[in-house]
Scaffold this active site. Sequence first.
Site, mmCIF file in Angstrom:
data_model
loop_
_atom_site.group_PDB
_atom_site.id
_atom_site.type_symbol
_atom_site.label_atom_id
_atom_site.label_comp_id
_atom_site.label_asym_id
_atom_site.label_seq_id
_atom_site.Cartn_x
_atom_site.Cartn_y
_atom_site.Cartn_z
ATOM 1 N N THR B 27 0.843 -1.181 0.000
ATOM 2 C CA THR B 27 0.000 0.000 0.000
ATOM 3 C C THR B 27 0.884 1.238 0.000
ATOM 4 O O THR B 27 1.878 1.249 0.731
ATOM 5 C CB THR B 27 -0.877 0.010 1.267
ATOM 6 O OG1 THR B 27 -1.610 -1.225 1.301
ATOM 7 C CG2 THR B 27 -1.828 1.185 1.287
ATOM 8 N N GLU B 60 9.809 -7.062 -2.061
ATOM 9 C CA GLU B 60 10.324 -5.982 -2.894
ATOM 10 C C GLU B 60 11.803 -6.199 -3.186
ATOM 11 O O GLU B 60 12.294 -5.809 -4.250
ATOM 12 C CB GLU B 60 10.114 -4.636 -2.212
ATOM 13 C CG GLU B 60 8.661 -4.202 -2.152
ATOM 14 C CD GLU B 60 7.952 -4.689 -0.909
ATOM 15 O OE1 GLU B 60 8.533 -5.519 -0.173
ATOM 16 O OE2 GLU B 60 6.816 -4.243 -0.661
ATOM 17 N N ARG B 110 5.227 6.904 0.512
ATOM 18 C CA ARG B 110 4.523 6.568 1.758
ATOM 19 C C ARG B 110 5.482 6.637 2.934
ATOM 20 O O ARG B 110 6.670 6.348 2.818
ATOM 21 C CB ARG B 110 3.949 5.152 1.633
ATOM 22 C CG ARG B 110 3.539 4.530 2.936
ATOM 23 C CD ARG B 110 3.030 3.116 2.779
ATOM 24 N NE ARG B 110 3.135 2.400 4.036
ATOM 25 C CZ ARG B 110 2.798 1.132 4.216
ATOM 26 N NH1 ARG B 110 2.328 0.430 3.211
ATOM 27 N NH2 ARG B 110 2.940 0.561 5.389
ATOM 28 N N ASN B 998 -4.568 -8.180 3.739
ATOM 29 C CA ASN B 998 -4.606 -6.795 4.196
ATOM 30 C C ASN B 998 -4.476 -5.800 3.058
ATOM 31 O O ASN B 998 -5.006 -4.701 3.119
ATOM 32 C CB ASN B 998 -3.492 -6.555 5.218
ATOM 33 C CG ASN B 998 -3.643 -5.231 5.914
ATOM 34 O OD1 ASN B 998 -4.709 -4.917 6.419
ATOM 35 N ND2 ASN B 998 -2.590 -4.440 5.911
#
Lengths: 332, 1171
Positions: B27, B60, B110, B998
């Site tokens: 996210t 990642e 973020r 999630n």
Amino acid sequence: MDLSTTYLGLKLRTPIVPSASPLSETLDGAKRLEDAGASAIVLSSVFEEQLAHEQLEMEHHLTHGTESYAEATSYFPDTQLGDLGPETCLDHIRKVKSAVDVPVIASLNGTTPGGWTSFATWMEQAGADAVELNLYNIPTDPDQPAEEIEKGYEEILCAVKGAVNIPVALKLGPFFTNMGHVAKRFDKAGADGLVLFNRFYQPDIDLEELEVVSNVLLSTPQAMRLPLRWIAILSGRVEADLAATSGIGHSCDVIKMLLAGAKVTQVCSVLLKAGIDHLRQLELGLVEWLEENEYESVEQMRGSMSQRNVADPAAFERAQYMKALRTFSVMV
Amino acid sequence: MTTIDANEAVGDVAYRINEVISIYPITPASPMGEWSDAWMAMDKPNIWNTVPDVVEMQSEAGAAGAVHGALQTGSLTTTFTASQGLLLMIPNLFKIAGELTPTVIHVAARTVATHALSIFGDHSDVMAARTTGFGMLASSSVQEAHDFTLISHAASLESSIPFIHFFDGFRTSHEIQKIERLDDDVLHAMITDDLVRRHRHRALSPDRPVIRGTAQNPDVFFQARETVNPYYDACADKTEAAMDRFAELTGRRYHPFDYHGAPDADRVIVLMGSGADATHETVDYMNGHGEKVGVIKVRLYRPFDVKRFIDSIPPSVKSIAVLDRTKEPGSAGEPLYVDCVTALHETGKQLRTVGGRYGLSSKEFTPAMVKGIFDNLALESPKNHFTVGIHDDVTHTSIDYDPSFSTEPDTVIRALFYGLGSDGTVGANKNTIKIIGGETENNAQGYFVYDSKKAGAVTVSHLRFGPDPIRSSYLVNRASFVACHQQVFLETYDMLANLDDGGTFLLNTSWSAEEVWNHLPGRVQRALIEKKAKFYIIDGYKVAHESGMGRRINTVMQVCFFAISGVLPRDEAIEKIKGAIQKTYGAKGDEIVKMNFRAVDNTLAHLHEVEIPAEATGNGNLLGVLPDSAPEFVKNVTAPIIAGKGDDLPVSAMPCDGTFPSGTTKWEKRNIALEIPVWDPEVCIQCAKCAIVCPHGVIRIKSCDPSFLEGAPATFKSIDIKDKGFAGQKYLLQVAPEDCTGCGVCVDICPAKNKKETRLKAINMAPQPPIREAEKENWEFFLTLPEVDRLALKSNTIRQQQMQQPLFEFSGACAGCGETPYLKLMSQLFGDRALIANATGCSSIYGGNLPTTPWTVNHEGRGPAWSNSLFEDNAEFGLGFRLSVDKQTEMARELVAEMAVRIGENLAKEILEAEQKDEADIHEQRQRVAALKEKLKEIDSPDAARLLDLADMLCRKSVWIVGGDGWAYDIGFGGLDHVLASGRNVNILVLDTEVYSNTGGQTSKSTPLAAVAKFSAGGKRTAKKDLGAIAMTYGNVYVASVAMGARDEHTLKAFIEAERYDGPSIIIAYSQCIAHGIDMARGMQNQKAAVQSGQWLLYRYNPERAAAGENPLQLDSRAPKLPLSEYLRMENRFKMLQKSRPADAERLWKEIQAGVNERWKKYEYLSRKEG
């Protein structure tokens, strides 16, 4: 031996037709039915309500819980879903039609007036040679009079007849106060065929879980008595072709139905139990009987034992009732 | 023109100009990967007419590695990420840049987790990557993000410098705007064949072999590192050239630094990202009111081109404020500020320069704050190193501003919609924006704010429409239209505070036009009168229900908005809504279209304007959120956050190290259930299944002596207990009425049927409002009754074990969550001595997202101590707990032994020899330790003091390592494997939902074959990893595979055995999830079907059995008796493939059945072997 018959204006090689069932759900199944001798194939029923339900269910699951939480605004990929409407069923009609040489009869269970006509039209456009309207519902509203129900069926029939150019058969349940009356009513309204009788899944009770269950019970030989009676009674009294279904498992059953006046006999349970190749046994048995009894054709014997043509017409009516009543009285 | 958010806008270009895309969910960047995967599944080609290969990696770090490899071998490659994900890529970023390899990583910027995780936006992630050698290009709007995607790829190919292209997470990534879409011709013109050819020619190939990635020594490394300078020196020129070429092609012109404002400005703000748009808007407004200000939008942050920056500053400027959306504690200044100061210093330009921080974690950045910064700059001595947007009453960094300052032009229609996640409000508004953006000349903007709960979440939609470009990168705080889609919000939200005078208020209500006024709180009535508002009502639920839409009022409320907002003529609007419905739902089936059409047609007849009386008659203010009995911290800090007033809390209110009290969900009475379970004691067989499956810990069981029930509320229920061990006692089962989510799992699992009416069970759902007050009283009484003595309970039978107090309660998890029953069970069994390391994911969010936490304490004040470190390191984090506890225990034992004489030899001996193998043992040890502590207080010695600090470690601690399958199977697998191999006594609980739940249901290696999930839009093509089998290979690891819905007693047994085992244990727990596309009320049935079909096996592998000469593997499920297809048909994740790819589905369903058969045979064989 000439086994041919006409049904819904279609010239069929034999009077043995597999009825709507999972067997014709796949192209392979339809081909195997033809290979085993089916003279026409009634495709598995398209249920408008089921299609609608599937759409609503899919939409529910694709939207449930979405747009509620910043990290997960959805839970499924934005993928192209294929057909969620009738297209898969219509495509099946097209494929079966192009893969088999025998007539293909589409079976339809609608829920809305528009659904009945539009689905029937699409089925015609997809190549169906005829359409069988599967009036598969149980009227449970105690406030709804019989006339209203019968009228509703008639309206569906008229609407579909008005919408398509192919023959239309009605597959009926036996639960009418006066079967003969409604048969004539639908006959007059333009039904090209009456399929007697639809067999509904009946509920059962699971004693372990105390729940109502609805498992499939295949038809038994006894089930054929009901359509036998009504085909015998209606034969010659209605213009619509009569198709017999329920409990036909043996070639004797086929023969009896033809004698009673059926144009075709539709078989299902026996094929599910014994396999598609059982169609060959049915045909073989029919031929043997015809030959043994020196008939020239199916047409010759068809209806020869209808109520009109038997020596004791009452045998199809009160005689058995009286017998039952007597038995009942004795028991009391 | 198209109306989309930045994630889609970026993905759209990146997908079309790349060949390999390596992805991993995080996210707010996940949608870029999701779009790419979905397009690949649709066989959508890129501009070279080939379908890019989109591949999900395990992390990642893995994604970056794959990017590096694909680049080295000559493919045009990209990836998308954010925050911790970017940090995991950093080692590779250095390599990729060091090798002058062109690529672009698109980052939805973020916050990096520090004292807390935050999913929201700031620049702390990209700033952490600024030393990697990547170029950095910042976009500040959806259009720019779309454009800069192309420009950054072109600039990278031109310059050989790889780029990070970033835009603000959520504020830009999730903002929907009307933009001009770049067509393929423009993409071709920017990414020329020559550029591609050059990239290909650098590729490694055995046909022209070279080696790259050598190891170098002190003699040459330094020199080699300096070779890249010319490329960096030329990068800004090449980037500007790409921008110029782009301008020629599109008419949209950008520069590395874009100045906007008065040519003779005296004050300038320098910043990058979405805040630049709010500043742009404020600059225009202020200059229109006689001031002379400007903004420098930093586009190309790296390489930082000093000359271009200096040249962008008008000569008239006297002072500048450089704003950073990040915090670098201990530095001389935040990064952009330091760069600007350096540039000014090196060029000898004398300007008063200050730096400030703003907008951390998506904190609002408004024109009022911008004005405050300009005002600060106008001071004789402007505050430096300031903050804006918060009240810093600790170190006094914050500057003041006037919150009422607004630049919103009257030409813009602004609307606010308050809804629930489940009612479809956000979806409807997204549709509205697309209609207005697509069908009118207006520009359109939509931004959506969600709360932190997954069940019963409140959403606020912020919409703007207008003729001019919309640069308002902040929430709507003055609206001409406010809609309240849930009547209950009248009591809790001050929605009319944001309504303009003369604006329109729409209320979805069951009250009629005649009666509604008298039901409105006086506060609402007064606001409507004072603002001279227009007031409309509709019974949206009635219309939706009658239209077949159930409880989704999206279409109904959308029609109302169009009907009364005047954005479009009513008839035209209706026509366009229907067009949008056809477009949106056409592919989903006629029935969906018809249902929505019905809703449209039914709405207008039920929409009524209410005449507003001259005087307010109602009473009441906003409901107080917490009772007075709440702790001070909860009242002072938690309560304002719950009430949506967290922005008002000053710095001093917040803990400085991220530490918060446990047990706070109980203060947040959410009342989100429409129906709650009601117990029927006469029917109940006291099996406690309802309690064990309750995902929210709202069904509690106790037993007590009848005398305790004197004075019980009139409706409080009890019955004689059936358990003979408790003969004479009363059995009590109580529901927490205000904490229940109404999921219905308890009713579904209940095996008892009412003998008179079999539709009724021993627990049945009933509407909550009529029984709320009575049940609340009952609940409060129930809480006053003593907990059942744990020592008297047999914890290996569910009916008794469920009397243990849950120390995990009322979480914000989805209604019917499959994970939480396992956590609750663990908390009941071991919570009073548990340390929990929780991997990032659903469980860390419903376990630790503010405002409240479900982890709580018992009457002794003991309970789970919980912490979340990261996503990827959780096993190691938990092992650290174990190492630390073991070490401290060892030290304590050493001290006990050394001080035995002074402590008392008997006590010391008992303490040291206590086995602590069960509850009773541990209880006794606690008593001994309590006695020890008393003695130690009387001993004045350094050792005594040390032992006093360590004494609690003499009682056994239970270390739990908890996380989902994304962690255990993928990103954290390496660490998990290492911890399993460590032999240390840790308990690993894998809450296996078979997707990354999630972040919205992305594929993990736990996702089963044939399931449709994000990143497997075409159905997963590989089988689920058998994590249990891998763990068993160590031989000394306790392994269990459980499914509570299939056999709850088995689950209980596995938890007890795993915890008791003195070594590593792992429990893999089947957890149904909303991402499975199932009826969540019946999730336990799905678990049962999964086991009955063999899709999920129940087993326990206990190394202790092997030590005893037995087969360690016990296969606890029976041979599959349910055709797998029947289970698959229960779940939309499998059924979807039948609709999207029927032929593949047919093949894969056969394959998965074969796999199930094979796996069963293997496990059966292994479990039958002699020990």
